[in-house]
Scaffold this active site. Structure first.
Site, PDB file in Angstrom:
ATOM      1  N   LYS A   1      -6.221   0.321  -7.277  1.00 25.85           N
ATOM      2  CA  LYS A   1      -5.083   1.161  -6.877  1.00 25.85           C
ATOM      3  C   LYS A   1      -5.474   2.616  -7.093  1.00 25.85           C
ATOM      4  O   LYS A   1      -5.834   2.997  -8.213  1.00 25.85           O
ATOM      5  CB  LYS A   1      -3.840   0.845  -7.712  1.00 25.85           C
ATOM      6  CG  LYS A   1      -3.428  -0.598  -7.694  1.00 25.85           C
ATOM      7  CD  LYS A   1      -2.899  -1.030  -6.338  1.00 25.85           C
ATOM      8  CE  LYS A   1      -2.785  -2.549  -6.282  1.00 25.85           C
ATOM      9  NZ  LYS A   1      -2.367  -3.049  -4.989  1.00 25.85           N
ATOM     10  N   GLY A   2      -5.398   3.393  -6.050  1.00 25.88           N
ATOM     11  CA  GLY A   2      -5.828   4.773  -6.135  1.00 25.88           C
ATOM     12  C   GLY A   2      -7.328   4.852  -5.897  1.00 25.88           C
ATOM     13  O   GLY A   2      -8.078   5.377  -6.702  1.00 25.88           O
TER      14      GLY A   2
ATOM     15  N   SER B   1      -5.078   2.850   4.136  1.00 24.99           N
ATOM     16  CA  SER B   1      -5.185   2.368   2.755  1.00 24.99           C
ATOM     17  C   SER B   1      -5.304   0.841   2.747  1.00 24.99           C
ATOM     18  O   SER B   1      -6.083   0.261   1.984  1.00 24.99           O
ATOM     19  CB  SER B   1      -3.943   2.818   1.972  1.00 24.99           C
ATOM     20  OG  SER B   1      -3.842   2.139   0.756  1.00 24.99           O
TER      21      SER B   1
ATOM     22  N   TYR C   1     -11.992   7.015  -1.073  1.00 23.77           N
ATOM     23  CA  TYR C   1     -12.693   6.621   0.160  1.00 23.77           C
ATOM     24  C   TYR C   1     -12.753   7.801   1.119  1.00 23.77           C
ATOM     25  O   TYR C   1     -12.002   8.773   0.965  1.00 23.77           O
ATOM     26  CB  TYR C   1     -12.065   5.388   0.829  1.00 23.77           C
ATOM     27  CG  TYR C   1     -10.560   5.284   0.769  1.00 23.77           C
ATOM     28  CD1 TYR C   1      -9.756   6.053   1.594  1.00 23.77           C
ATOM     29  CD2 TYR C   1      -9.934   4.401  -0.114  1.00 23.77           C
ATOM     30  CE1 TYR C   1      -8.377   5.951   1.548  1.00 23.77           C
ATOM     31  CE2 TYR C   1      -8.543   4.298  -0.168  1.00 23.77           C
ATOM     32  CZ  TYR C   1      -7.778   5.072   0.654  1.00 23.77           C
ATOM     33  OH  TYR C   1      -6.414   4.977   0.607  1.00 23.77           O
TER      34      TYR C   1
ATOM     35  N   LYS D   1       0.798  -1.238   0.000  1.00 24.74           N
ATOM     36  CA  LYS D   1       0.000   0.000   0.000  1.00 24.74           C
ATOM     37  C   LYS D   1       0.830   1.288   0.000  1.00 24.74           C
ATOM     38  O   LYS D   1       0.340   2.348   0.377  1.00 24.74           O
ATOM     39  CB  LYS D   1      -0.997   0.052   1.180  1.00 24.74           C
ATOM     40  CG  LYS D   1      -1.900  -1.133   1.314  1.00 24.74           C
ATOM     41  CD  LYS D   1      -2.502  -1.617   0.023  1.00 24.74           C
ATOM     42  CE  LYS D   1      -3.442  -0.644  -0.631  1.00 24.74           C
ATOM     43  NZ  LYS D   1      -3.813  -1.108  -2.000  1.00 24.74           N
ATOM     44  N   THR D   2       2.059   1.184  -0.428  1.00 30.42           N
ATOM     45  CA  THR D   2       2.882   2.396  -0.465  1.00 30.42           C
ATOM     46  C   THR D   2       3.117   2.881  -1.899  1.00 30.42           C
ATOM     47  O   THR D   2       3.813   3.869  -2.114  1.00 30.42           O
ATOM     48  CB  THR D   2       4.254   2.133   0.190  1.00 30.42           C
ATOM     49  OG1 THR D   2       4.840   0.995  -0.461  1.00 30.42           O
ATOM     50  CG2 THR D   2       4.125   1.873   1.676  1.00 30.42           C
ATOM     51  N   GLY D   3       2.580   2.123  -2.866  1.00 32.02           N
ATOM     52  CA  GLY D   3       2.797   2.486  -4.276  1.00 32.02           C
ATOM     53  C   GLY D   3       3.644   1.446  -4.990  1.00 32.02           C
ATOM     54  O   GLY D   3       4.224   1.724  -6.050  1.00 32.02           O
ATOM     55  N   THR D   4       3.698   0.237  -4.432  1.00 36.00           N
ATOM     56  CA  THR D   4       4.572  -0.793  -5.024  1.00 36.00           C
ATOM     57  C   THR D   4       4.108  -1.216  -6.431  1.00 36.00           C
ATOM     58  O   THR D   4       4.938  -1.522  -7.272  1.00 36.00           O
ATOM     59  CB  THR D   4       4.658  -2.041  -4.115  1.00 36.00           C
ATOM     60  OG1 THR D   4       3.340  -2.550  -3.891  1.00 36.00           O
ATOM     61  CG2 THR D   4       5.306  -1.712  -2.778  1.00 36.00           C
ATOM     62  N   THR D   5       2.802  -1.207  -6.666  1.00 36.12           N
ATOM     63  CA  THR D   5       2.320  -1.610  -7.990  1.00 36.12           C
ATOM     64  C   THR D   5       2.667  -0.539  -9.027  1.00 36.12           C
ATOM     65  O   THR D   5       3.026  -0.848 -10.167  1.00 36.12           O
ATOM     66  CB  THR D   5       0.791  -1.846  -7.979  1.00 36.12           C
ATOM     67  OG1 THR D   5       0.479  -2.601  -6.817  1.00 36.12           O
ATOM     68  CG2 THR D   5       0.313  -2.564  -9.222  1.00 36.12           C
TER      69      THR D   5
HETATM   70  P1  A3P Z   1      -4.827   3.804  -2.426  1.00 37.11           P
HETATM   71  O1  A3P Z   1      -5.501   2.836  -3.349  1.00 37.11           O
HETATM   72  O2  A3P Z   1      -5.189   3.605  -1.001  1.00 37.11           O
HETATM   73  O3  A3P Z   1      -4.936   5.247  -2.863  1.00 37.11           O
HETATM   74  P2  A3P Z   1       0.314  -0.765  -3.538  1.00 37.11           P
HETATM   75  O4  A3P Z   1       0.429  -0.900  -5.002  1.00 37.11           O
HETATM   76  O5  A3P Z   1       1.656  -0.888  -2.853  1.00 37.11           O
HETATM   77  O6  A3P Z   1      -0.731  -1.637  -2.973  1.00 37.11           O
HETATM   78  O7  A3P Z   1      -0.098   0.721  -3.218  1.00 37.11           O
HETATM   79  C1  A3P Z   1      -1.343   1.239  -3.609  1.00 37.11           C
HETATM   80  C2  A3P Z   1      -1.263   2.743  -3.454  1.00 37.11           C
HETATM   81  O8  A3P Z   1      -0.371   3.273  -4.419  1.00 37.11           O
HETATM   82  C3  A3P Z   1      -2.558   3.454  -3.718  1.00 37.11           C
HETATM   83  O9  A3P Z   1      -3.248   3.478  -2.492  1.00 37.11           O
HETATM   84  C4  A3P Z   1      -2.118   4.828  -4.223  1.00 37.11           C
HETATM   85  O10 A3P Z   1      -2.285   5.845  -3.270  1.00 37.11           O
HETATM   86  C5  A3P Z   1      -0.619   4.660  -4.477  1.00 37.11           C
HETATM   87  N1  A3P Z   1      -0.141   5.126  -5.783  1.00 37.11           N
HETATM   88  C6  A3P Z   1       1.016   5.795  -5.984  1.00 37.11           C
HETATM   89  N2  A3P Z   1       1.178   6.086  -7.288  1.00 37.11           N
HETATM   90  C7  A3P Z   1       0.098   5.593  -7.939  1.00 37.11           C
HETATM   91  C8  A3P Z   1      -0.298   5.599  -9.312  1.00 37.11           C
HETATM   92  N3  A3P Z   1       0.446   6.169 -10.249  1.00 37.11           N
HETATM   93  N4  A3P Z   1      -1.482   5.024  -9.620  1.00 37.11           N
HETATM   94  C9  A3P Z   1      -2.253   4.450  -8.644  1.00 37.11           C
HETATM   95  N5  A3P Z   1      -1.926   4.408  -7.324  1.00 37.11           N
HETATM   96  C10 A3P Z   1      -0.754   4.969  -6.973  1.00 37.11           C
END
Ligand code: A3P
Length: 325
Positions: free
Chosen positions: A276-277, A155, A280, A57-61
């Site tokens: 992702k993103g 998140s 809420y 949940k830090t932006g790994t995807t």
């Molecule tokens: P939220 O969905 O709570 O906003 P992970 O991939 O580690 O699970 O992290 C998901 C989080 O990546 C998302 O949390 C979002 O805030 C963040 N994020 C950062 N850059 C992003 C991007 N370009 N597109 C979508 N989400 C992104």
């Protein structure tokens, strides 16, 4: 001298040395004796050069998808159970063995500039991953992303709600984070999974027990979100890639998504999926307050650890520390 059949002998052996029941996989190519019994059909080139270790949940995807745009970088094949993540070093998959892990990666010619990596966001807070990763991949580079741990926890909870997790659905965020010994085991487990990965300083120390700081890149997740191009430039420099990829041409802010997305050849944008993103409701003040207190000690430890490693303090941590005064 007494001898017994292999399984019986193994049982006797492991009764005597119970600490050896769990294997530790090392790179067969790092040891002459192992290499001499390693099949000629096998190669050591099917191992990653860097790992994105999380936390979740830090932006790994987003980082994973941006890395995939680079012409020299290749990730693992998808896993049927954990999708893009292999999750080898942290759990039961480790017992599937080295061949199982290497099969996720394409063979890479020594002369090629292809750099293999994998992203498993649960590695960061796993108590076994640092030792196991180091045993197999002592020279690997590690990338981790940090955002405000309170925001990360929220998140994560929202992610569980989106996946209709029964325990999350029947407990508010406040109930989860404040669960005490009177709460059910399911709620306490959820709380642990929600909050523990945010103890950044103590978890980073575990990785630092095995890896030197120069092999670890700590990315500010807020920066990755607001200015991914400059972050990806730094990532490329950290990885020492021979080919420079200009991300400014490939990433564009999407007003609709509220995040940076990939620019396709037809000039349309491709964003990460709906999970992702999320949209809420914001955290309640009492929840913020509770988490600020909970993470206070670890955040202070992080503010001391980062300068010790020669790293700057991200703005979210500066704000958090200012609030503590
Ligand atoms: P939220 O969905 O709570 O906003 P992970 O991939 O580690 O699970 O992290 C998901 C989080 O990546 C998302 O949390 C979002 O805030 C963040 N994020 C950062 N850059 C992003 C991007 N370009 N597109 C979508 N989400 C992104």
């Amino acid at each position: 001298i007494k001898t017994v059949p292999p399984v019986e002998l193994a049982n006797v052996y492991f009764d005597m040395f119970p600490e050896e029941v769990s294997p530790i996989w090392r790179n067969p190519c790092d040891d002459k004796r192992h290499l001499s019994i390693w099949s000629v059909a096998k190669t050591c080139s099917r191992l990653p050069k860097f790992l994105v270790i999380g936390p979740q949940k830090t932006g790994t995807t987003a980082l994973y998808s941006f890395l995939g745009l680079h012409p020299s970088i290749r990730s693992n094949a998808n896993s049927p159970t954990t999708y893009e993540e292999v999750q080898f070093f942290n759990g039961k998959n480790y017992f599937r063995g080295l061949d199982w892990y290497m099969d996720f990666f394409p063979p890479v010619d020594n002369s090629s500039d292809t750099v293999l990596f994998e992203k498993s966001a649960n590695y960061f807070d796993s108590d076994v991953a640092p030792e196991r990763a180091h045993a197999l991949l002592p020279h690997v580079k590690l990338l981790c992303i940090l955002i405000n741990p309170a925001k990360r926890a929220y998140s994560w909870y929202q992610h569980m709600i989106a996946h209709q997790d029964a325990v999350a659905m029947s407990n508010t965020f406040y109930q989860v984070i404040t669960a005490d010994e009177n709460a059910s085991k399911a709620v306490r487990d959820l709380k642990h999974r929600c909050l523990n990965p945010g103890m950044y300083a103590s978890l980073l120390e575990r990785w630092l027990d095995y890896y030197p700081p120069k092999q670890i890149m700590i990315i500010d997740g807020e920066k990755l979100r607001s200015d991914p191009v400059s972050v990806m430039d730094r990532v490329q420099a950290f990885l020492g890639l021979e080919i420079y990829f200009d991300y400014s041409k490939k990433l564009k802010f999407s007003k609709k998504k509220g995040f940076y997305c990939q620019v396709l050849d037809n000039n349309k944008t491709k964003c990460l999926g709906a999970s992702k993103g999320h949209q809420y409701v914001p955290m309640e003040p009492k929840e913020e307050e509770y988490l600020r207190k909970l993470y206070r000690k670890d955040n202070i430890a992080l503010s001391k650890l980062l300068p010790r490693l020669g790293r700057s303090i991200p703005s979210w941590l500066q704000e958090e520390l200012a609030d503590l005064r």
